[in-house]
Design an enzyme around this catalytic site. Structure first.
Site, PDB file in Angstrom:
ATOM      1  CB  ALA A 242      -1.269  -0.052   1.510  1.00  0.00           C
ATOM      2  CG  MET A 243       2.037   5.510  -1.790  1.00  0.00           C
ATOM      3  SD  MET A 243       3.674   5.380  -1.092  1.00  0.00           S
ATOM      4  CE  MET A 243       4.225   7.150  -0.992  1.00  0.00           C
TER       5      MET A 243
ATOM      6  CG  HIS B 146       2.354   0.867   7.803  1.00  0.00           C
ATOM      7  ND1 HIS B 146       2.561   0.560   8.262  1.00  0.00           N
ATOM      8  CD2 HIS B 146       2.032   1.988   6.859  1.00  0.00           C
ATOM      9  CE1 HIS B 146       4.336   0.581   8.222  1.00  0.00           C
ATOM     10  NE2 HIS B 146       4.013   1.941   6.819  1.00  0.00           N
ATOM     11  CD  GLU B 147      -0.073   2.654   3.567  1.00  0.00           C
ATOM     12  OE1 GLU B 147       0.990   3.396   3.840  1.00  0.00           O
ATOM     13  OE2 GLU B 147       0.722   0.834   3.575  1.00  0.00           O
TER      14      GLU B 147
ATOM     15  CD  GLU C 241       7.546   3.738   5.450  1.00  0.00           C
ATOM     16  OE1 GLU C 241       6.460   3.409   6.259  1.00  0.00           O
ATOM     17  OE2 GLU C 241       7.192   4.804   4.962  1.00  0.00           O
TER      18      GLU C 241
ATOM     19  CG  HIS D  51       2.231   6.887   6.690  1.00  0.00           C
ATOM     20  ND1 HIS D  51       3.807   6.910   7.461  1.00  0.00           N
ATOM     21  CD2 HIS D  51       2.594   5.643   6.893  1.00  0.00           C
ATOM     22  CE1 HIS D  51       5.350   5.753   7.343  1.00  0.00           C
ATOM     23  NE2 HIS D  51       3.756   5.191   6.693  1.00  0.00           N
TER      24      HIS D  51
ATOM     25  CG  ASN E  70      -0.403   8.182  -2.650  1.00  0.00           C
ATOM     26  OD1 ASN E  70       0.893   8.191  -3.048  1.00  0.00           O
ATOM     27  ND2 ASN E  70      -0.968   6.892  -3.034  1.00  0.00           N
TER      28      ASN E  70
HETATM   29 ZN   LIG Z   1       4.134   3.596   5.392  1.00  0.00          ZN
END
Ligand SMILES: [Zn+2]
Ligand SMILES: *[C@@H]1O[C@H](CO)[C@@H](O)[C@H](O)[C@H]1NC(C)=O
Ligand SMILES: *[C@@H]1O[C@H](CO)[C@@H](O)[C@H](O)[C@H]1NC(C)=O
Ligand SMILES: *[C@@H]1O[C@H](CO)[C@@H](O)[C@H](O)[C@H]1NC(C)=O
Ligand SMILES: *[C@@H]1O[C@H](CO)[C@@H](O)[C@H](O)[C@H]1NC(C)=O
Length: 965
Positions: free
Chosen positions: A350-351, A385-386, A408, A389, A353
């Protein structure tokens, strides 16, 4: 990267363990390898080495003369805002190429005198204006210098604009460009992803900017500290939807090149880094939060997936997890919407954004019919987690990539807090120990490890940045931040986070900024630390590895030493702290409560740790600290007695820790192997998941070394004796296997119970799995086998069965429409004990109509994981090497992985000679397998030594433990 390079660990690890193929350390390495593999997907020939790699520290940094030869942008210009318009074509052009076109206008300011504009651009074809790549204009009264010349620098990925005179300091200018790029299926920048729905091929345009791919989408100042506002516009076909970081405005109809199109513009973004941008065009649909909610939450996916309800779980959990973090950070969610989208064939996990998080399908979608509880846990932790962020990383961003571990490691740590909030019954705060910490200790105990933190000047080139995405960064980062949060308390930790986010929102930081805020919170709370927080933490982040703390309970003497799994390995990386740490040693002793002692030198004495003869002490409570513990032999004895008599007096994580520490200390030759084995004796009274799981991974190596020798019988008898009560326990709590256990960790441990009981022949186990499988065989359309148990049930039924079971599973494999189901069957087919079936299966691996090329390596390795299959697989690859190498290579075979898997059991001189012979015979056609072959030789030598040293001891121990019964 928000787990971008992660594959599902539950899946990867599960398969490895089920194949009973690895020793703890090898498992740890394999996890790292899986991440590497995910990273290298689609880059044939790029064979990642096992373990972790690290940019080699620069000697004297060489500074190129010209600014455009340096990998870092000059500090003379800063961007303020961009207008970016993109038009991706989802059909190929007349040359068969998928492309996108775009326009960009960036408002920037000159902050140091210069006549040079350097901006990132890669693989873009520019429209020229009066022979130049760009147009420059002014936004104020300042004169606008003329452009003298412009050119592209491929190596450093720049567009350079030489002006005929200097820019005016502080004045705003506008740089305008028009460009065309390829919408390739390369998973970098703005790219193309394809999938099939109802037999129709569909194309999605999507993006992955981290770490250095925004520059491949439009010219931009592509460094995390070059934050700006982005006004995005996307042009797309009617019937598709365009998404980006900001909330979309109502699309307007436009006509371009004779086509009727939609133009969707988005609200301006917050001030943000380029690597967090995202652009998507697709025909997906979504489910969303109730209208009127503070934050609009939407889960996007293929229409079918949404219609089947596969996004429901993610939607259910996103709101609570967001509220958890708002509360934890004491800071409201920074954006007006939160989109999360599941992409078919997304390369990684995953990212994060900002406002539009991208996932691979398995990390966001949950299908109760086919997903296991492990799959569900993966979805909950990746989402957490995402979302973590969105503040930590996105609102406040590290200045440069060398601090990636902070970003991270933090998100990995708090993902367990977020998931725990969303699923309070799962014990997620405990599971971090199994999922992250124990594994990475294996990697960090090697002399080839590296420190968490790198110097800014050592991380320059894009490939140096991508090398940082490894298990040290994620898992060790999480472990040391958890340790810190524990010793200053979670409340104080979150208070420090709050003021840190407040001070630095929309800005960039270095890790010292966080230490400063946490130190302030510590002072305010009146907590006394033995050293400044920064000094304590520096020892954990600036030097690699971790200590083993040895406690002598006779004298109260306590010492520390750099823990190396191989005591003969040579550490050639110097450390300014001489491999000493400031260690928060928590402990419990007979009848007492938790205490803490700071070990801040090599050797110290704590009288409180000196015990009476029958007393015991266990240190590193709940594995809060990132270290291993050894004791004097008297305490080991008392501790093992305690485990045998009243295991519940020792916290469950420590029951697992004692086992894991003992086996690793034995590997490092610091305790006897029989002591390690003795820590498993209490398991006949243990029903919890963590101790069993730890035991299983540590015993895997014993199986590999001994499952073809005379040790095997007594070893099996011992494990049978230990697991029989567990098997019975699960029969009881599931009303004779009719219910699913309620507890999440019980659902996991039920797999251990069945799989160990069946493989060691506990009465009733094989009958059970065979019966379930037979029921499925009689009614193939109705598979009633519990999703969590499928892999182990299939495997055991096929192992106990013959050709009928095998052929049935094969036909189910060929007909499977769900990839995860196919994977489970593909593995289970390797479990048969019939050599001819295994040989036939090996032959299938060379027929792409039977086994897809991409699965051939894994299948051969599964077969080699079976004691019967191992020699067959070795014969197979030796006799077919020519064919494999010349006709079957081309990136679909991972030769290194193949050698690694097939030689895992090698532990005799004879094996070693065969390997040498193989190397000689194929010297000119080893390719990417050459390194693995060297590693296999080295490992075989180590195995030979280990077996020589331990075989008799192990045999005697297992024999004496079972002879009495
Ligand atoms: Zn991450
Ligand atoms: C972006 O859009 C906002 C609002 O429409 C506008 O005020 C701002 O000037 C735009 N930025 C640029 C670079 O044009
Ligand atoms: C950016 O786009 C907006 C909206 O289309 C427009 O009003 C504005 O003038 C553009 N800004 C620049 C600098 O081109
Ligand atoms: C960009 O230009 C080069 C050279 O003319 C050409 O080979 C390439 O195909 C172009 N790229 C795209 C995506 O059209
Ligand atoms: C989502 O929440 C609803 C309402 O609480 C519940 O009925 C449903 O079962 C949940 N779905 C999933 C997949 O968790």
């Amino acid at each position: 990267m928000g787990k971008v390079y992660y594959v599902s660990k539950n899946m990867g690890l599960g398969m490895l363990i089920l194949a009973v193929t690895a020793l703890a350390i090898i498992i740890a390495l394999s996890i790292a390898y899986d991440k590497e593999r995910a990273k290298n997907q689609g880059k044939p020939g790029d064979e990642a080495s096992e373990g972790t790699t690290m940019p080699t520290p620069s000697t004297t940094p060489f500074t190129p003369k010209e600014p455009w030869d340096r990998y870092r942008l000059p500090d003379s210009i800063i961007p303020i805002a961009y207008n970016v318009t993109l038009w991706p074509r989802l059909e190929p052009n007349t040359d068969g190429l998928y492309v996108f076109t775009g326009q960009s206008a960036v408002v920037f300011k000159c902050v140091k005198e210069t006549d040079l504009i350097i901006i990132h651009a890669r693989k873009l074809n520019f429209t020229t204006f009066l022979g130049h790549h760009v147009k420059l204009s002014g936004l104020g009264d300042a004169t606008v210098p003329a452009i003298q010349k412009t050119w592209l620098v491929e190596k450093t990925e720049y567009l350079v604009i030489q002006l005929s005179s200097r820019l005016t300091m502080g004045a705003p200018y506008l740089l305008h460009s028009e460009f065309l790029g390829e919408l390739a299926d390369d998973l970098e920048g703005f790219y193309r992803s394809e999938y099939t729905e109802d037999g129709v091929k569909k194309v999605v345009a999507t993006s992955q900017m981290q770490a250095t791919y925004a520059r491949k989408t439009f010219p931009c100042f592509d460094e995390p500290a070059m934050k700006a506002v982005f006004n995005v516009t996307i042009i797309h076909k009617p019937g598709t939807v365009a998404l980006s970081n900001g909330k979309e405005n109502e699309p307007v109809d436009i006509t371009l090149e004779g086509q009727t199109l939609k133009q969707t513009s988005f609200e301006p973004t917050e001030i943000m880094s380029t690597y967090l941008l995202a652009f998507v065009v697709c025909d997906f649909t979504y489910i969303g939060s109730e209208p009127g909610a503070d934050v609009l939450i939407r889960i996007w996916a293929r229409r079918k997936a949404i219609e089947e309800g596969q996004g429901d779980y993610a939607l259910n959990k996103t709101g609570p997890i967001l509220s958890f973090f708002e509360n934890y950070y004491n800071s409201s969610y920074p954006l007006s919407k939160s989109d999360q989208i599941a992409l078919p064939d997304f390369s990684a996990g995953a990212m994060e954004n900002w406002g539009l998080i991208t996932y691979r399908e398995t990390a966001l979608l949950y299908n109760p019919e086919v997903s296991s509880n492990g799959d569900k846990e993966w979805v909950a932790t990746v989402i957490a987690h995402e979302l973590a962020h969105m503040w930590f990383g996105n609102l406040v961003t590290t200045r440069w990539w060398n601090d990636l571990w902070l970003n991270e490691g933090f998100a990995t740590y708090v993902s367990y807090l977020g998931a725990d909030f969303a699923e309070p019954k799962w014990n997620m705060k405990d599971l971090i120990v199994l999922n992250e910490i124990i594994g990475v200790m294996g990697v960090d105990a090697l002399a080839s490890s590296h420190p968490l933190s790198s110097k800014e000047e050592d991380i320059q080139r894009p490939e140096q940045i991508s090398q940082l995405f490894d298990s040290i960064t994620y898992s060790k980062g999480a472990a040391v931040l958890r340790m810190l949060s524990e010793f200053i308390t979670e409340t104080v930790f979150s208070q420090g986070l709050h003021t840190y986010l407040e001070e630095f929102k929309y800005q960039n930081i270095v890790y010292q900024d966080l230490w400063r805020h946490l130190e302030m919170a510590v002072k305010k709370a009146g907590i006394v630390l033995p050293h400044p927080l920064e000094d304590i933490m520096n020892r954990w982040i600036l030097q690699m590895g971790f200590p083993v703390v040895t406690i002598n309970t006779q004298t109260g003497e306590i010492t520390q030493k750099h823990f190396l799994l191989d005591p003969d390995s040579v550490v050639d990386r110097p450390s300014e702290f001489n491999y000493e740490w400031f260690v928060p040693v928590t402990y419990i002793k007979t009848g007492g409560t938790e205490q803490q002692f700071w070990l801040d030198k090599k050797q110290d004495t704590n009288k409180d740790m000196a015990l009476g003869t029958n007393d015991w002490l266990v240190a590193n409570i709940n594995m809060k600290g990132f270290y291993r513990v050894n004791y004097d032999s008297k305490n080991w004895e008392n501790l093992i007695n305690k485990l045998n008599s009243q295991p519940k007096d020792i916290p469950v994580i420590n029951r697992a820790q004692i086992i894991d520490d003992a086996f690793n200390l034995a590997r490092a030759k610091m305790v006897d192997v029989t002591l390690a084995l003795s820590t498993t004796k209490f398991l006949d009274k243990e029903v919890e998941y963590m101790p069993w799981q730890t035991t299983r991974s540590n015993l895997d190596y014993f199986f590999l070394m001994f499952d073809r020798s005379e040790v095997y019988g007594p070893m099996q008898a011992y494990i049978k004796k230990q697991v029989a009560p567990l098997f019975k326990h699960f029969a009881d709590i599931t009303a004779n296997w009719t219910n699913i256990p309620e507890k999440h960790t019980d659902q996991y441990n039920q797999i251990n119970a069945i799989s160990l009981a069946c493989s060691t022949g506990v009465e009733g186990c094989r009958e059970l799995t065979t019966k379930w499988f037979k029921e499925w065989m009689t009614n193939p359309a109705d598979n009633k086998i519990n999703v969590n148990l499928k892999t182990t049930v299939y495997c055991n039924a096929i192992a106990a069965g013959g050709v009928d079971e095998w052929d049935f599973a094969w036909s189910m494999y060929k007909n499977a429409t769900i990839a995860s189901e196919a994977d489970k069957l593909m593995y289970a087919l390797s479990c048969t004990k019939q050599p001819w079936l295994l040989n036939r299966y090996l032959e299938y691996c060379l027929d792409p109509d039977k086994i897809r090329k991409q699965d051939a390596t894994a299948t051969i390795n599964y077969i080699a994981g079976n004691a019967v299959g191992q020699p067959l697989a070795w014969d197979f690859i030796r006799s077919q090497w020519n064919h494999l190498f010349n006709d079957y290579g081309g990136g679909s075979m991972s030769f290194g992985r193949l050698i690694y898997g097939v030689t895992e059991r090698f532990s005799t001189e004879f094996d070693y000679k065969q390997l040498l012979q193989f190397k000689e015979d194929n010297a000119d056609q080893l390719g990417s397998a050459a390194t693995s072959l060297e590693q296999a030789l080295e490992r075989t030598k180590a195995n030979i030594n280990w077996v020589n040293l331990n075989k008799k001891l192990v045999l005697d121990w297992f024999s004496s433990e079972t002879s009495a019964v």
